[in-house]
Design a protein around this motif. Structure first.
Motif, mmCIF file in Angstrom:
data_model
loop_
_atom_site.group_PDB
_atom_site.id
_atom_site.type_symbol
_atom_site.label_atom_id
_atom_site.label_comp_id
_atom_site.label_asym_id
_atom_site.label_seq_id
_atom_site.Cartn_x
_atom_site.Cartn_y
_atom_site.Cartn_z
ATOM 1 N N ASN A 1 0.831 -1.199 0.000
ATOM 2 C CA ASN A 1 0.000 0.000 0.000
ATOM 3 C C ASN A 1 0.871 1.255 0.000
ATOM 4 O OD1 ASN A 1 0.640 0.821 2.784
ATOM 5 N ND2 ASN A 1 -0.553 -0.975 3.380
ATOM 6 N N ARG A 2 0.256 2.384 -0.289
ATOM 7 C CA ARG A 2 1.033 3.607 -0.477
ATOM 8 C C ARG A 2 1.666 4.112 0.821
ATOM 9 N NH1 ARG A 2 -2.950 7.677 -3.118
ATOM 10 N NH2 ARG A 2 -3.546 5.753 -4.179
ATOM 11 N N GLN A 3 1.024 3.849 1.975
ATOM 12 C CA GLN A 3 1.613 4.292 3.234
ATOM 13 C C GLN A 3 2.932 3.571 3.512
ATOM 14 O OE1 GLN A 3 -1.615 3.434 2.922
ATOM 15 N NE2 GLN A 3 -2.597 5.448 3.173
ATOM 16 N N LEU A 4 2.927 2.259 3.302
ATOM 17 C CA LEU A 4 4.149 1.485 3.511
ATOM 18 C C LEU A 4 5.210 1.877 2.490
ATOM 19 C CD1 LEU A 4 5.694 -0.761 4.926
ATOM 20 C CD2 LEU A 4 4.577 -2.416 3.406
ATOM 21 N N TYR A 5 4.785 2.053 1.249
ATOM 22 C CA TYR A 5 5.725 2.466 0.200
ATOM 23 C C TYR A 5 6.348 3.814 0.555
ATOM 24 C CZ TYR A 5 7.610 3.318 -4.468
ATOM 25 O OH TYR A 5 8.462 3.569 -5.524
ATOM 26 N N TRP A 6 5.522 4.732 1.037
ATOM 27 C CA TRP A 6 6.007 6.072 1.373
ATOM 28 C C TRP A 6 7.011 6.027 2.524
ATOM 29 C CZ3 TRP A 6 6.656 10.813 -0.146
ATOM 30 C CH2 TRP A 6 6.910 11.806 0.801
ATOM 31 N N ARG A 7 6.723 5.240 3.550
ATOM 32 C CA ARG A 7 7.639 5.156 4.688
ATOM 33 C C ARG A 7 8.996 4.610 4.262
ATOM 34 N NH1 ARG A 7 3.035 3.235 7.526
ATOM 35 N NH2 ARG A 7 3.802 1.085 7.367
ATOM 36 N N ARG A 8 8.972 3.560 3.463
ATOM 37 C CA ARG A 8 10.236 2.966 3.021
ATOM 38 C C ARG A 8 10.990 3.895 2.073
ATOM 39 N NH1 ARG A 8 8.674 -3.447 1.962
ATOM 40 N NH2 ARG A 8 8.143 -3.918 4.147
ATOM 41 N N LEU A 9 10.251 4.541 1.186
ATOM 42 C CA LEU A 9 10.892 5.479 0.267
ATOM 43 C C LEU A 9 11.500 6.649 1.033
ATOM 44 C CD1 LEU A 9 11.426 6.412 -2.681
ATOM 45 C CD2 LEU A 9 9.251 7.648 -2.545
ATOM 46 N N SER A 10 10.788 7.153 2.018
ATOM 47 C CA SER A 10 11.274 8.286 2.801
ATOM 48 C C SER A 10 12.589 7.947 3.498
ATOM 49 C CB SER A 10 10.213 8.698 3.826
ATOM 50 O OG SER A 10 10.668 9.780 4.602
ATOM 51 N N ARG A 11 12.657 6.760 4.108
ATOM 52 C CA ARG A 11 13.898 6.358 4.784
ATOM 53 C C ARG A 11 15.050 6.231 3.791
ATOM 54 N NH1 ARG A 11 10.458 2.900 7.963
ATOM 55 N NH2 ARG A 11 10.914 1.159 6.566
ATOM 56 N N GLN A 12 14.778 5.609 2.658
ATOM 57 C CA GLN A 12 15.828 5.409 1.660
ATOM 58 C C GLN A 12 16.333 6.737 1.099
ATOM 59 O OE1 GLN A 12 17.375 2.693 0.476
ATOM 60 N NE2 GLN A 12 16.240 1.097 1.556
ATOM 61 N N VAL A 13 15.404 7.617 0.765
ATOM 62 C CA VAL A 13 15.784 8.894 0.165
ATOM 63 C C VAL A 13 16.546 9.757 1.163
ATOM 64 C CG1 VAL A 13 14.861 11.079 -0.722
ATOM 65 C CG2 VAL A 13 13.971 8.913 -1.579
ATOM 66 N N ARG A 14 16.075 9.812 2.395
ATOM 67 C CA ARG A 14 16.739 10.656 3.396
ATOM 68 C C ARG A 14 18.111 10.112 3.769
ATOM 69 N NH1 ARG A 14 13.847 14.770 4.757
ATOM 70 N NH2 ARG A 14 11.568 14.733 4.642
ATOM 71 N N TRP A 15 18.302 8.814 3.664
ATOM 72 C CA TRP A 15 19.622 8.249 3.936
ATOM 73 C C TRP A 15 20.597 8.561 2.807
ATOM 74 C CZ3 TRP A 15 22.557 6.630 7.661
ATOM 75 C CH2 TRP A 15 23.695 5.866 7.379
ATOM 76 N N ARG A 16 20.103 8.568 1.583
ATOM 77 C CA ARG A 16 20.985 8.718 0.431
ATOM 78 C C ARG A 16 21.213 10.169 0.012
ATOM 79 N NH1 ARG A 16 22.231 4.747 -3.161
ATOM 80 N NH2 ARG A 16 21.757 2.617 -2.534
ATOM 81 N N LEU A 17 20.251 11.041 0.274
ATOM 82 C CA LEU A 17 20.341 12.414 -0.226
ATOM 83 C C LEU A 17 20.449 13.415 0.922
ATOM 84 C CD1 LEU A 17 17.569 12.367 -2.991
ATOM 85 C CD2 LEU A 17 20.026 12.013 -3.280
ATOM 86 N N ALA B 1 13.874 1.213 -2.641
ATOM 87 C CA ALA B 1 15.337 1.204 -2.697
ATOM 88 C C ALA B 1 15.836 1.552 -4.098
ATOM 89 C CB ALA B 1 15.869 -0.164 -2.272
ATOM 90 N N PHE B 2 15.184 0.997 -5.123
ATOM 91 C CA PHE B 2 15.597 1.272 -6.499
ATOM 92 C C PHE B 2 15.332 2.732 -6.863
ATOM 93 C CE2 PHE B 2 14.537 1.606 -11.030
ATOM 94 C CZ PHE B 2 15.727 1.165 -11.591
ATOM 95 N N ALA B 3 14.165 3.246 -6.479
ATOM 96 C CA ALA B 3 13.828 4.637 -6.794
ATOM 97 C C ALA B 3 14.824 5.599 -6.147
ATOM 98 C CB ALA B 3 12.406 4.943 -6.317
ATOM 99 N N ALA B 4 15.184 5.324 -4.895
ATOM 100 C CA ALA B 4 16.146 6.192 -4.209
ATOM 101 C C ALA B 4 17.532 6.079 -4.836
ATOM 102 C CB ALA B 4 16.202 5.826 -2.730
ATOM 103 N N LYS B 5 17.905 4.878 -5.243
ATOM 104 C CA LYS B 5 19.226 4.674 -5.852
ATOM 105 C C LYS B 5 19.353 5.423 -7.166
ATOM 106 C CE LYS B 5 22.452 1.022 -7.182
ATOM 107 N NZ LYS B 5 22.666 -0.451 -7.296
ATOM 108 N N VAL B 6 18.281 5.428 -7.957
ATOM 109 C CA VAL B 6 18.302 6.135 -9.238
ATOM 110 C C VAL B 6 18.528 7.633 -9.028
ATOM 111 C CG1 VAL B 6 16.860 6.810 -11.203
ATOM 112 C CG2 VAL B 6 16.891 4.435 -10.433
ATOM 113 N N LEU B 7 17.994 8.165 -7.938
ATOM 114 C CA LEU B 7 18.094 9.597 -7.662
ATOM 115 C C LEU B 7 19.407 9.985 -6.989
ATOM 116 C CD1 LEU B 7 14.471 9.988 -6.279
ATOM 117 C CD2 LEU B 7 15.304 10.930 -8.442
ATOM 118 N N THR B 8 20.216 8.997 -6.638
ATOM 119 C CA THR B 8 21.428 9.255 -5.867
ATOM 120 C C THR B 8 22.604 9.596 -6.763
ATOM 121 O OG1 THR B 8 20.698 7.716 -4.150
ATOM 122 C CG2 THR B 8 23.033 8.284 -4.182
#
Length: 251
Positions: A2-18, A53-60
């Protein structure tokens, strides 16, 4: 997913990488994108947007991310190496290099998470003051060990009792401060830079544990009525510097 779980995981990945400004901008775009998606398409999130993880990696940007990993590794080393030596009681001959390592760690932390001019004042991160309060308790515990050393407690009780109690207290304080310091370091990256205050205070408590244990395990214990004065002055200087750095990181 679901989008809430996706958002939480994406947020952690993006904030760690960027870095924070870039992470905020990216997450704002993704938040708008997710808001516009129909709820019935939640089951195709991974197919449409890729894994978090993949979305955040592409943006890194690889070079900047590797620099961050190197800085994180060094800051973690500033805690873990003294902690290992503390537990092995191998600090008496290495106090100067360890203190240099810690001083550089404090400088790198302040450089990475330095206070910024922000348009709006944000409230203190939830749980930070409680964690700092717990660290202050550890600082008091180290002070009790120092007080017992100055007062010559070992003269009125079996010296091995004092030695074992002091060693256990210092190791416990050092271990907990190391764990909390690492936690603060991660939170400073993914949540709020002011969590770096927990890292700096943990570094300070660990440094004091190393210094006190180095004296307790020395083969040439000083004597005289005021033998403790230069040691307390040195420990006080370390504590004051650490507290000042902690205060700066909270600004």
């Amino acid at each position: 997913m679901n989008r809430q779980l996706y958002w939480r995981r994406l947020s952690r990945q993006v904030r760690w990488r960027l870095p924070k400004p870039e992470a905020d901008a990216v997450l704002a775009d993704y938040e708008e994108l997710l808001r516009q998606r129909p709820a019935e398409r939640d089951n195709t999130l991974l197919e449409d947007l890729g894994t978090p993880a993949f979305a955040a990696k592409v943006l890194t940007e690889g070079k900047r991310y590797h620099l961050w990993l190197a800085a994180f590794g060094y800051l973690a080393l500033c805690l873990l190496l003294p902690e290992v030596l503390l537990l092995r009681t191998s600090v008496s001959s290495l106090t100067a290099p360890i203190l240099v390592l810690m001083a550089l760690g404090m400088g790198v932390s302040l450089l990475l998470f330095h206070p910024r001019r922000e348009s709006a004042k944000h409230p203190m991160p939830k749980g930070l003051l409680l964690a700092l309060g717990g660290m202050a308790v550890l600082l008091v515990a180290v002070g009790v060990v120092v007080g017992g050393l100055i007062a010559g407690v070992w003269k009125s009780i079996p010296s091995e009792w004092y030695g074992k109690t002091a060693y256990f207290t210092l190791c416990l304080a050092g271990t907990v401060s190391t764990a909390l310091g690492l936690f603060g370091l991660v939170k400073a990256r993914i949540a709020d830079r002011r969590w770096s205050a927990l890292y700096l205070l943990g570094l300070t408590v660990l440094a004091l544990c190393v210094l006190v244990l180095a004296l307790l395990t020395t083969l040439d214990m000083p004597s005289g009525p005021d033998w403790w004065v230069p040691y307390v002055q040195r420990w006080t200087a370390v504590g004051v510097i650490g507290l000042v750095g902690t205060g700066v990181s909270l600004c």
